[in-house]
Design an enzyme around this catalytic site. Structure first.
Site, mmCIF file in Angstrom:
data_model
loop_
_atom_site.group_PDB
_atom_site.id
_atom_site.type_symbol
_atom_site.label_atom_id
_atom_site.label_comp_id
_atom_site.label_asym_id
_atom_site.label_seq_id
_atom_site.Cartn_x
_atom_site.Cartn_y
_atom_site.Cartn_z
ATOM 1 N N GLY A 50 0.829 -1.217 0.000
ATOM 2 C CA GLY A 50 0.000 0.000 0.000
ATOM 3 C C GLY A 50 0.854 1.254 0.000
ATOM 4 N N GLY A 51 0.213 2.360 -0.406
ATOM 5 C CA GLY A 51 0.923 3.640 -0.526
ATOM 6 C C GLY A 51 1.558 4.077 0.780
ATOM 7 C CG ASP A 110 -6.865 6.566 9.865
ATOM 8 O OD1 ASP A 110 -7.367 7.697 9.899
ATOM 9 O OD2 ASP A 110 -7.085 5.745 8.965
ATOM 10 C CG HIS A 116 -4.702 8.079 6.963
ATOM 11 N ND1 HIS A 116 -3.851 8.083 5.887
ATOM 12 C CD2 HIS A 116 -3.919 7.954 8.055
ATOM 13 C CE1 HIS A 116 -2.600 7.952 6.306
ATOM 14 N NE2 HIS A 116 -2.619 7.864 7.626
ATOM 15 N NE ARG A 130 -12.344 0.633 2.589
ATOM 16 C CZ ARG A 130 -13.389 1.020 3.293
ATOM 17 N NH1 ARG A 130 -14.311 0.141 3.650
ATOM 18 N NH2 ARG A 130 -13.538 2.282 3.641
ATOM 19 C CE LYS A 156 -14.293 4.500 -0.350
ATOM 20 N NZ LYS A 156 -13.080 5.332 -0.364
ATOM 21 N NE ARG A 164 -15.119 -0.996 7.482
ATOM 22 C CZ ARG A 164 -14.984 0.329 7.449
ATOM 23 N NH1 ARG A 164 -16.034 1.103 7.518
ATOM 24 N NH2 ARG A 164 -13.809 0.889 7.358
ATOM 25 C CG ASP A 212 -12.578 8.902 -0.308
ATOM 26 O OD1 ASP A 212 -11.985 8.472 0.685
ATOM 27 O OD2 ASP A 212 -12.697 8.255 -1.375
ATOM 28 C CE LYS A 230 -3.672 13.283 -4.388
ATOM 29 N NZ LYS A 230 -2.899 13.788 -3.252
ATOM 30 C CD GLU A 231 -3.429 3.867 -6.289
ATOM 31 O OE1 GLU A 231 -3.062 3.750 -5.108
ATOM 32 O OE2 GLU A 231 -4.274 3.097 -6.817
HETATM 33 C C1 GDG Z 1 -8.202 5.964 3.773
HETATM 34 C C2 GDG Z 1 -9.206 7.077 3.478
HETATM 35 C C3 GDG Z 1 -7.477 8.175 2.089
HETATM 36 C C4 GDG Z 1 -8.129 -0.698 -4.171
HETATM 37 N N1 GDG Z 1 -8.599 -1.812 -4.760
HETATM 38 C C5 GDG Z 1 -7.557 -2.633 -4.916
HETATM 39 C C6 GDG Z 1 -6.427 -2.020 -4.434
HETATM 40 N N2 GDG Z 1 -6.801 -0.814 -3.974
HETATM 41 C C7 GDG Z 1 -5.877 0.177 -3.419
HETATM 42 C C8 GDG Z 1 -5.817 1.401 -4.303
HETATM 43 C C9 GDG Z 1 -5.418 2.478 -3.316
HETATM 44 C C10 GDG Z 1 -6.028 2.000 -2.016
HETATM 45 O O1 GDG Z 1 -6.351 0.639 -2.180
HETATM 46 C C11 GDG Z 1 -7.302 2.744 -1.680
HETATM 47 O O2 GDG Z 1 -6.954 4.022 -1.317
HETATM 48 P P1 GDG Z 1 -8.044 5.097 -0.882
HETATM 49 O O3 GDG Z 1 -7.379 6.384 -0.717
HETATM 50 O O4 GDG Z 1 -9.116 5.127 -1.919
HETATM 51 O O5 GDG Z 1 -8.736 4.563 0.448
HETATM 52 P P2 GDG Z 1 -8.263 3.827 1.845
HETATM 53 O O6 GDG Z 1 -6.803 3.548 1.832
HETATM 54 O O7 GDG Z 1 -9.133 2.683 2.042
HETATM 55 O O8 GDG Z 1 -8.645 4.809 3.059
HETATM 56 C C12 GDG Z 1 -8.924 7.714 2.131
HETATM 57 C C13 GDG Z 1 -6.527 7.063 2.474
HETATM 58 O O9 GDG Z 1 -6.871 6.477 3.717
HETATM 59 C C14 GDG Z 1 -5.107 7.557 2.589
HETATM 60 O O10 GDG Z 1 -4.976 8.522 3.570
HETATM 61 O O11 GDG Z 1 -7.184 8.601 0.773
HETATM 62 O O12 GDG Z 1 -9.783 8.799 1.915
HETATM 63 O O13 GDG Z 1 -10.540 6.576 3.508
HETATM 64 O O14 GDG Z 1 -4.020 2.544 -3.184
HETATM 65 O O15 GDG Z 1 -4.881 1.175 -5.321
HETATM 66 N N3 GDG Z 1 -5.206 -2.580 -4.491
HETATM 67 C C15 GDG Z 1 -5.095 -3.816 -5.020
HETATM 68 N N4 GDG Z 1 -6.179 -4.489 -5.490
HETATM 69 C C16 GDG Z 1 -7.407 -3.939 -5.474
HETATM 70 O O16 GDG Z 1 -8.364 -4.559 -5.912
HETATM 71 N N5 GDG Z 1 -3.894 -4.400 -5.092
#
Ligand code: GDG
Length: 729
Positions: free
Chosen positions: A28-29, A139, A163, A271, A276, A309, A370, A377-378
């Site tokens: 993850g990032g 968080d 976050h 998710r 969302k 969930r 969100d 961004k990705e």
């Molecule tokens: C929190 C906050 C905030 C998604 N599906 C798959 C997959 N992903 C990866 C994406 C992305 C990450 O999950 C989702 O990032 P988000 O930013 O949308 O949301 P969360 O990390 O759940 O939640 C959010 C974040 O924290 C950071 O501060 O932006 O607002 O809710 O990296 O690429 N990765 C893989 N398969 C998938 O099917 N491998």
């Protein structure tokens, strides 16, 4: 000195492969960005490893294997996961913070477990932390942790990052344990949020719920300063750029192209969550096909929903509704060779995501709320040829940075539908212009940059606290002042009254001197070398009532009136007050519009008080009033003085700086000390000679040389001077 990252979940996946435990690092990032920190030297990441391990042997094995990866586990029981994580974190905080208060459950058992587990994290931290370490907590699952650590290690450096969004005060205050949450968050030195709006909401909640004073984004609470600031989180842009050009991904893109032929792809990845906007997105797509049949067989919605969930009723219901709506759309529009919604309820490897990012002409990200949203961004980072259109909800934190996206209100299904049409028809030139601009942002504000600026700021906040500490008069400073005091032959001690000798009261008539204060002043005046001068903005009649009988010089109304200890009240010559009627009429309109505010009239000034006005409204009206009066006062040779919950309008000639200097002209002294808490005291601090002990009360933002926290510390200092003097005599 080491850095400890703390989050609910460790960046690792442990699976049981036929009795053999397998450890896989998360990609993850956040894990990537923080890798530069926790993998170095003694640094580490502490959190729940994601599996329940009851036996001590099992826990020992996992701890040792994780140790090799610089990870440190906090083991949680199934009951704790149910109550603290699924319960308080996800059924109380998550809905309130995402503006769905009707979904929130306020269960005492959830809260009790949340407190217990935060305590468990604190204990785990103290097994590894030493004084001087830096701790960075992540968080909403750990909001209590900063305060719990601070209570035991007052000097440790603590950063906190949220976050998810921080909600408006109106929502936050619904939570029964709101004060405890905020108090403990303020245990951090630096509180980071994704956006400035989150920061605003946080500051407005802490100042309304707790006795916190804010100076901009600096928060003063319980003798400490914390800073709240936005740090929009970025991604590992290089990783997505490289993936998009890798062989594996290009092969997948070719396969996808073959499958979808000439159809354009609208991609969405989330998710499973009610925040969302998945249903609204499907509705917009339905309208698109209904109103524009020419898109039949020409466009697909590729929708990935990552399971989450779905044992919780609300999530299960949402999942069922998505199933229903997808089925409904597909059954109405499907043709032999084409399915409008390609819906997947599962996760994919990151290479597949990259292929989809590379392939999709449009990426549709439309959350109702969100914190940031990294998927958008990705997508941008993956568009190495600068084409493609991002449709982005204004409710995602990312919309504040990616202003070249097509920004939509996700509640406005019609607008989302029109945005899809625009995106599908956008000229290549326009796509490139927008995408280039967004790629620049995503590349500059990447995850490494985010970590760096956060850590730099944390150090800066610590330095700010240290310099404040240096200005603060502690035992050594006190001894230094006492020595100078003892050896002086003639002393001048200028004392402001409100906020300096007594605490700040919302009723000005309640702030009268008490026995303890009289006693201190009597001790001071008993020494013939002392000249005590009270320099206040208060009316001379009031000060006469309180101190007239004492051998004290009094300067009232900022210098409009003066009285020597053995003389009568004299007013400053040349003052006029014919301006009062006009200004008073204006002030009255503000009193009429602002419940709780009132006017105080002094001989040569008018004061508008707002200390009893609703937090925020008073400041708003004060700014408005200053704008209204700016030209009128300049025209009439008047001065506006913004003070602590007051605005005073008076003659320019009257100020505490001038009056204290002219007092000194007539009285030569070899020890000068001046104490004050207000803007008006700054004139005095600036005017006095450099050798003077100028002391600001309550804040370090001042030209004074020293600082004391409150009137209690002032009294302690004054008393210690008299005691030292009598001991040395
Ligand atoms: C929190 C906050 C905030 C998604 N599906 C798959 C997959 N992903 C990866 C994406 C992305 C990450 O999950 C989702 O990032 P988000 O930013 O949308 O949301 P969360 O990390 O759940 O939640 C959010 C974040 O924290 C950071 O501060 O932006 O607002 O809710 O990296 O690429 N990765 C893989 N398969 C998938 O099917 N491998």
């Amino acid at each position: 000195m080491k850095t400890i990252i703390v989050s609910n979940r460790l960046p690792v996946k442990i699976s049981d492969n036929n009795g053999e435990l397998e450890f896989k690092q998360s990609e993850g990032g956040l894990a990537t960005g923080l890798g530069s920190i926790y993998r170095q030297g003694d640094n580490m990441w502490l959190g729940w490893p994601g599996i329940e391990v009851a036996s001590e042997d099992g826990q020992r094995e996992i701890t040792s294997r994780l140790g090799a990866m610089n990870l440190y586990p906090v083991f949680l029981t199934q009951e704790e996961i149910n109550l603290y994580y699924e319960g308080f974190s996800n059924e109380t905080l998550w809905p309130v913070f995402h503006y769905h208060p009707t979904y929130a459950r306020y269960e005492q058992s959830y809260w009790d477990s949340y407190v217990e587990v935060n305590r468990k994290f604190k204990e785990a931290i103290f097994q590894v932390a030493e004084p001087g370490d830096k701790i960075w907590i992540h968080d909403y699952q750990l909001l209590l942790l900063p305060g719990m650590i601070r209570a035991e290690q007052p000097d440790i450096t603590i950063g906190f990052f949220l976050h998810i969004p921080f909600p408006s005060y109106e929502l936050f205050r619904l939570i029964p344990w709101r004060a405890e949450l905020l108090e403990n968050m303020l245990g951090a030195d630096l509180l980071g949020f994704h956006t400035f709006d989150d920061v605003r909401h946080f500051i407005s909640s802490v100042t309304r719920i707790l006795p916190v004073h804010s100076y901009g984004n600096e928060l003063n609470y319980d003798d400490r300063q914390a800073v709240a600031e936005p740090f929009p989180m970025g991604i590992d842009d290089k990783k997505f750029e490289d993936l998009a050009q890798s062989e594996l991904v290009l092969e997948s893109v070719a396969t996808l192209k073959e499958t979808f032929q000439d159809s354009k792809m609208i991609l969405s990845i989330d998710r499973l969550d009610y925040s969302k906007g998945i249903l609204q997105r499907l509705q917009a797509f339905d309208i698109l096909l209904q109103s524009n049949p020419e898109y039949i067989e020409k466009v697909v919605l590729y929708m990935i929903v990552v399971p989450s969930r779905d044992t919780v009723a609300q999530y299960k219901e949402l999942r069922d509704e998505i199933d229903k709506l997808v089925g409904n759309i597909n059954s109405r529009y499907r043709t032999l060779n084409w399915t409008p919604v390609n819906y997947y309820y599962r996760s994919f490897p990151v290479e597949m995501l990259s292929a989809l990012y590379t392939m999709a002409e449009v990426c549709l990200i439309s959350p109702m709320r969100d914190g940031m949203n990294l998927v958008c961004k990705e997508y941008v980072a993956s568009r190495t040829n600068n084409t493609g259109v991002l449709i982005l909800s204004e409710m995602a934190g990312a919309a504040k940075e990616l202003i070249d996206a097509v920004i939509v209100n996700p509640n406005n299904v019609g607008e989302v539908y029109r945005a899809m049409i625009d995106a599908l028809n956008m000229s290549l030139e326009e796509q490139e212009r927008r995408m280039r601009a967004m790629r620049e942002v995503v590349s500059k504000f990447n995850i490494r940059h985010w970590v760096k600026i956060y850590m730099d700021k944390l150090d800066e906040v610590k330095q700010m606290q240290d310099s404040m500490q240096a200005k603060h008069i502690g035992p050594n400073g006190r001894v230094y002042i006492e020595n100078e005091y003892i050896h002086a032959r003639r002393r001048a001690i200028f004392l402001d009254y409100d906020g300096t000798l007594v605490g700040f009261k919302s009723n000005i008539d309640m702030a009268m001197p008490d026995e303890d204060l009289y006693d201190i002043l009597e001790q001071l005046t008993a020494d013939p070398a002392n000249n005590i001068v009270i320099v206040s903005g208060r009316k001379y009649q009031t000060l006469e009532d309180w101190f007239g009988r004492m051998p004290i010089d009094i300067i009232a109304e900022h210098g409009a009136w003066q009285k020597r200890k053995d003389g009568d009240w004299q007013k400053l010559p040349g003052l006029y007050n014919q301006w009062k009627q006009e200004i008073r009429t204006i002030l009255e309109t503000y009193v009429d519009r602002t419940p709780g505010s009132f006017i105080e009239e002094k001989s040569y000034s008018l004061v508008w008080h707002y200390r009893k006005v609703e937090e925020g409204l008073g400041e708003l009206r004060a700014n408005e009033l200053m704008t209204t009066l700016r030209f009128i006062t300049a025209d009439k040779g008047l001065q506006m003085l913004p003070g602590n919950k007051v605005i005073e309008i008076k003659n320019v000639e009257v100020n505490k700086g001038k009056v204290s200097l002219s007092w000194l002209d007539n009285n030569e002294c070899d020890f000068i000390m001046a104490l004050g808490d207000d803007h008006t005291d700054e004139d005095m601090f600036k005017a006095l000679p450099e050798s003077a002990f100028t002391i600001k009360i309550g804040s370090n933002i001042s030209s004074a040389r020293f600082y004391l926290r409150d009137y209690r510390e002032v009294r302690r200092l004054l008393r210690s001077l008299t005691i030292r003097k009598s001991l040395s005599a």
